[in-house]
Design a protein around this motif. Structure first.
Motif, PDB file in Angstrom:
ATOM      1  N   LYS B  68       0.829  -1.213   0.000  1.00 40.09           N
ATOM      2  CA  LYS B  68       0.000   0.000   0.000  1.00 40.09           C
ATOM      3  C   LYS B  68       0.856   1.253   0.000  1.00 40.09           C
ATOM      4  N   MET B  69       1.986   1.142   0.691  1.00 44.65           N
ATOM      5  CA  MET B  69       2.889   2.275   0.747  1.00 44.65           C
ATOM      6  C   MET B  69       3.429   2.570  -0.652  1.00 44.65           C
ATOM      7  N   PHE B  70       3.734   1.485  -1.363  1.00 45.15           N
ATOM      8  CA  PHE B  70       4.245   1.602  -2.727  1.00 45.15           C
ATOM      9  C   PHE B  70       3.182   2.237  -3.630  1.00 45.15           C
ATOM     10  N   LEU B  71       1.932   1.748  -3.512  1.00 46.87           N
ATOM     11  CA  LEU B  71       0.826   2.288  -4.295  1.00 46.87           C
ATOM     12  C   LEU B  71       0.647   3.771  -4.020  1.00 46.87           C
ATOM     13  N   SER B  72       0.744   4.115  -2.742  1.00 45.65           N
ATOM     14  CA  SER B  72       0.493   5.513  -2.379  1.00 45.65           C
ATOM     15  C   SER B  72       1.562   6.420  -2.965  1.00 45.65           C
ATOM     16  N   GLY B  73       2.763   5.894  -3.138  1.00 44.97           N
ATOM     17  CA  GLY B  73       3.823   6.657  -3.759  1.00 44.97           C
ATOM     18  C   GLY B  73       3.436   7.049  -5.183  1.00 44.97           C
ATOM     19  N   TRP B  74       2.846   6.104  -5.909  1.00 46.96           N
ATOM     20  CA  TRP B  74       2.370   6.387  -7.263  1.00 46.96           C
ATOM     21  C   TRP B  74       1.237   7.391  -7.245  1.00 46.96           C
ATOM     22  N   ARG B  75       0.337   7.205  -6.265  1.00 40.60           N
ATOM     23  CA  ARG B  75      -0.808   8.103  -6.138  1.00 40.60           C
ATOM     24  C   ARG B  75      -0.370   9.553  -5.941  1.00 40.60           C
ATOM     25  N   MET B  76       0.674   9.699  -5.162  1.00 38.17           N
ATOM     26  CA  MET B  76       1.140  11.061  -4.880  1.00 38.17           C
ATOM     27  C   MET B  76       1.616  11.724  -6.161  1.00 38.17           C
ATOM     28  N   PHE B  77       2.033  10.889  -7.091  1.00 33.07           N
ATOM     29  CA  PHE B  77       2.533  11.422  -8.358  1.00 33.07           C
ATOM     30  C   PHE B  77       1.369  11.822  -9.270  1.00 33.07           C
ATOM     31  N   PHE B  78       0.355  10.937  -9.367  1.00 33.20           N
ATOM     32  CA  PHE B  78      -0.737  11.185 -10.312  1.00 33.20           C
ATOM     33  C   PHE B  78      -1.941  11.882  -9.680  1.00 33.20           C
ATOM     34  N   GLY B  79      -2.027  11.866  -8.391  1.00 30.54           N
ATOM     35  CA  GLY B  79      -3.182  12.468  -7.725  1.00 30.54           C
ATOM     36  C   GLY B  79      -4.367  11.520  -7.728  1.00 30.54           C
ATOM     37  N   GLY B  80      -5.444  11.911  -7.059  1.00 32.26           N
ATOM     38  CA  GLY B  80      -6.639  11.070  -7.008  1.00 32.26           C
ATOM     39  C   GLY B  80      -6.801  10.430  -5.645  1.00 32.26           C
ATOM     40  N   GLU B  81      -7.867   9.648  -5.500  1.00 29.88           N
ATOM     41  CA  GLU B  81      -8.145   9.050  -4.197  1.00 29.88           C
ATOM     42  C   GLU B  81      -7.150   7.941  -3.894  1.00 29.88           C
ATOM     43  N   MET B  82      -6.646   7.924  -2.673  1.00 26.68           N
ATOM     44  CA  MET B  82      -5.774   6.842  -2.237  1.00 26.68           C
ATOM     45  C   MET B  82      -6.646   5.755  -1.646  1.00 26.68           C
ATOM     46  N   LYS B  83      -7.139   4.881  -2.514  1.00 29.56           N
ATOM     47  CA  LYS B  83      -8.082   3.858  -2.052  1.00 29.56           C
ATOM     48  C   LYS B  83      -7.465   2.959  -0.997  1.00 29.56           C
ATOM     49  N   SER B  84      -6.155   2.683  -1.155  1.00 26.67           N
ATOM     50  CA  SER B  84      -5.525   1.740  -0.235  1.00 26.67           C
ATOM     51  C   SER B  84      -5.497   2.310   1.181  1.00 26.67           C
ATOM     52  N   TYR B  85      -5.354   3.626   1.303  1.00 25.88           N
ATOM     53  CA  TYR B  85      -5.356   4.223   2.636  1.00 25.88           C
ATOM     54  C   TYR B  85      -6.783   4.422   3.143  1.00 25.88           C
ATOM     55  N   THR B  86      -7.716   4.671   2.210  1.00 26.58           N
ATOM     56  CA  THR B  86      -9.105   4.838   2.621  1.00 26.58           C
ATOM     57  C   THR B  86      -9.602   3.601   3.365  1.00 26.58           C
ATOM     58  N   THR B  87      -9.317   2.422   2.805  1.00 32.06           N
ATOM     59  CA  THR B  87      -9.801   1.211   3.474  1.00 32.06           C
ATOM     60  C   THR B  87      -9.085   1.002   4.803  1.00 32.06           C
ATOM     61  N   LEU B  88      -7.832   1.393   4.859  1.00 27.53           N
ATOM     62  CA  LEU B  88      -7.096   1.235   6.123  1.00 27.53           C
ATOM     63  C   LEU B  88      -7.732   2.072   7.222  1.00 27.53           C
ATOM     64  N   LEU B  89      -8.041   3.320   6.913  1.00 30.44           N
ATOM     65  CA  LEU B  89      -8.617   4.193   7.935  1.00 30.44           C
ATOM     66  C   LEU B  89     -10.059   3.798   8.251  1.00 30.44           C
ATOM     67  N   GLU B  90     -10.762   3.263   7.245  1.00 28.32           N
ATOM     68  CA  GLU B  90     -12.117   2.791   7.520  1.00 28.32           C
ATOM     69  C   GLU B  90     -12.080   1.638   8.517  1.00 28.32           C
ATOM     70  N   ARG B  91     -11.157   0.711   8.291  1.00 28.31           N
ATOM     71  CA  ARG B  91     -10.977  -0.410   9.222  1.00 28.31           C
ATOM     72  C   ARG B  91     -10.715   0.099  10.631  1.00 28.31           C
ATOM     73  N   ALA B  92      -9.793   1.045  10.702  1.00 30.99           N
ATOM     74  CA  ALA B  92      -9.392   1.553  12.011  1.00 30.99           C
ATOM     75  C   ALA B  92     -10.570   2.228  12.709  1.00 30.99           C
ATOM     76  N   ARG B  93     -11.344   3.001  11.946  1.00 29.59           N
ATOM     77  CA  ARG B  93     -12.434   3.748  12.555  1.00 29.59           C
ATOM     78  C   ARG B  93     -13.522   2.804  13.057  1.00 29.59           C
ATOM     79  N   ARG B  94     -13.844   1.803  12.227  1.00 27.63           N
ATOM     80  CA  ARG B  94     -14.878   0.864  12.656  1.00 27.63           C
ATOM     81  C   ARG B  94     -14.408   0.037  13.848  1.00 27.63           C
ATOM     82  N   GLU B  95     -13.130  -0.321  13.839  1.00 27.19           N
ATOM     83  CA  GLU B  95     -12.574  -1.077  14.960  1.00 27.19           C
ATOM     84  C   GLU B  95     -12.619  -0.240  16.247  1.00 27.19           C
TER      85      GLU B  95
END
Lengths: 113, 148
Positions: B68-95
């Motif tokens: 996910k960290m690798f994916l987010s690196g690409w995301r930072m380059f192209f912009g847009g929603e970081m889906k991989s982090y969205t699910t991580l924070l959703e998990r954390a919030r629900r937990e």
């Protein structure tokens, strides 16, 4: 040894349901800054590869938050309060590897409505 | 280079497995707790006879996996929603909400739920360790019919 003070009632809303506020005693706060334990840090570094919960940190921050809350409650008890309302928590990363946990609220005296 | 690819695969496989397992667990526990409402209302519902009040908290610290960290690196380059982090924070919030519920087993309702998110800083650059805190006031009502 003096008996421990009676546990204070806490809420994070502007009132205490079922009670009437008789005196407002002002802001109380408690905080603590904890550094991460070296061993825990190594484990967390490994966990960063596969992701998931960092249990060591969860526990560490939970303990810290309890400490901050009890410091806030001690301060409230010294003011003669029996409840703290509108409690808020804050967390901030001070430097790499240390976090400040803050708990703050308004100390009040309440009586059953 | 080999190590990098190995870490990437490790992150992808174990991260995906752990995430799927966690989401299934969360759904089960949420279903078990569904009867007790959690709200962001700032006061108990009108007419409710409250028996006891307490502050309930629940928290969790989560880390991203290497993939996910690798994916987010690409995301930072192209912009847009970081889906991989969205699910991580959703998990954390629900937990965190579930842990809050579990910390106040007898509660009939939770009001004024608040979330706190804090980055407590990972060791590796760009690897956030996020603490998610949920807190609310837990209410217990008088049993119906009894004079409060």
């Amino acid at each position: 040894m003096p008996p421990p003070p009676p546990p204070l009632l806490l809420s994070n809303i502007e009132s205490l349901p079922g009670y009437r506020v008789t005196a407002c005693l002002g802001l109380v706060q408690g905080s603590t800054i904890r550094a991460k334990h070296f061993g825990r840090d190594i484990m967390a570094g490994l966990k960063n590869l596969v992701g998931g919960e960092l249990r060591g940190y969860t526990e560490l921050l939970q303990e810290s938050r309890q400490e901050a809350t009890s410091r806030m409650m001690e301060q409230a008890a010294r003011l003669g309060a029996n409840a703290v309302i509108n409690v808020r928590f804050g967390t901030s990363s001070i430097t790499q590897g240390a976090a400040e946990i803050l708990a703050y609220g308004t100390a009040v005296r309440v009586e059953p409505a | 280079m080999e190590i990098f690819i190995l870490l990437l695969i490790l992150g992808l496989v174990f991260g995906k497995m752990a995430e799927g397992r966690h989401f299934r667990g969360i759904e089960e526990r949420e279903a078990a707790h569904a009867a007790v409402p959690v709200t962001t209302l700032r006061a108990p519902p009108p007419g409710a006879r409250v028996e006891s009040v307490r502050l309930a908290t629940g928290s969790v610290v989560v880390a991203v996996d290497y993939f996910k960290m690798f994916l987010s690196g690409w995301r930072m380059f192209f912009g847009g929603e970081m889906k991989s982090y969205t699910t991580l924070l959703e998990r954390a919030r629900r937990e965190a909400v579930l842990r809050m519920r579990e910390s106040a087993p007898g509660a009939d309702m939770f009001i004024n739920l608040r979330f706190e998110t804090a980055d407590i800083g990972g060791k590796a650059k760009g690897a956030p360790n996020v603490e998610m805190l949920a807190y609310a006031t837990a209410l217990k009502f008088h049993p119906a019919g009894e004079k409060g």
